[in-house]
Design a protein around this motif. Structure first.
Motif: not given
Length: 229
Positions: A204, A215-218, A189-190, A200-201, A207-208
């Motif tokens: 992400r 998964r990554v939640e923004d 979680h960001l 942000v990208q 993290a991936e």
């Protein structure tokens, strides 16, 4: 990986005394956009590409706009342009000052050369003799040929995932502060504010790339812009 691991060894070449028209025919017949120029001893003395054949008197493309006002007063520039558009032999239109790499050059250096010099290919030489060519396409093919890593059976804990991610982001000025990253059940979680969507990208993507991340939640918000006075 090194240049020798991805280079094309069976390279189509031309000679300095070949006519420009014959060189163009070699390009067309073999569906290539450039070729090394070799002397009688097989040594690399230049490169010729489609760009060298773009403006030619034979097809009426010899006239073009000046690149700057200074060219209006430059007889040298006019002479160079004339040679490029009217010369009959490859030796007169080729690029003689060729950037090369060795078979042992790491691919990251090859990529830097292609980007820095804005070229599509770089010759690989060994004692001035052509060993091969590394093109942008060769690098893409190398990437496509890398086998996928098998999924690890060992599940990482949330704390391990967070530690690995924090290590990846350490020292990067676009990264989030540690308190803005939370990992729960493999989900990253960001939180917090950001100065750009690209930041942000990038987080992400980082993290991936961590094993075990589902998964990554923004949840981030854009950095507030101060109203103009």
């Amino acid at each position: 990986m090194r240049a020798s691991d991805v280079m094309t060894c069976n390279v189509i070449s031309v000679t300095p005394d070949m006519t420009v028209r014959d060189a163009a025919k070699v390009f067309a017949d073999n569906r290539i956009s450039g070729a090394p120029v070799l002397d009688d001893d097989g040594r690399l003395i230049g490169m010729i590409s489609e760009g060298d054949l773009l403006r030619r008197v034979e097809i009426g493309t010899d006239t073009g706009k000046r690149s700057s006002w200074f060219d209006l007063f430059s007889g040298t520039r006019d002479a160079i342009d004339y040679i490029k558009t009217h010369a009959l032999k490859v030796r007169d239109v080729m690029t003689a000052d060729v950037v090369t790499v060795s078979p042992d050059t790491p691919l990251n250096e090859v990529a830097n050369i292609l980007e820095t010099h804005r070229i599509k290919r770089v010759p690989v030489t060994d004692a001035r003799r052509l060993a091969g060519i590394v093109s942008r396409a060769n690098l893409v093919q190398a990437l496509a040929s890398i086998p996928e890593e098998p999924a690890s059976d060992a599940a990482l804990s949330d704390s391990d995932i967070r530690a690995m991610l924090m290590g990846e982001l350490a020292g990067r000025n676009w990264a989030f502060a540690g308190r803005n990253l939370v990992v729960t059940d493999g989900v990253v979680h960001l939180w917090g504010t950001f100065h750009s969507i690209e930041a942000v990208q990038a987080v992400r993507v980082a993290a991936e790339g961590i094993p075990g991340v589902k998964r990554v939640e923004d949840h981030t918000e854009p950095y507030p812009v101060m109203p103009g006075i």
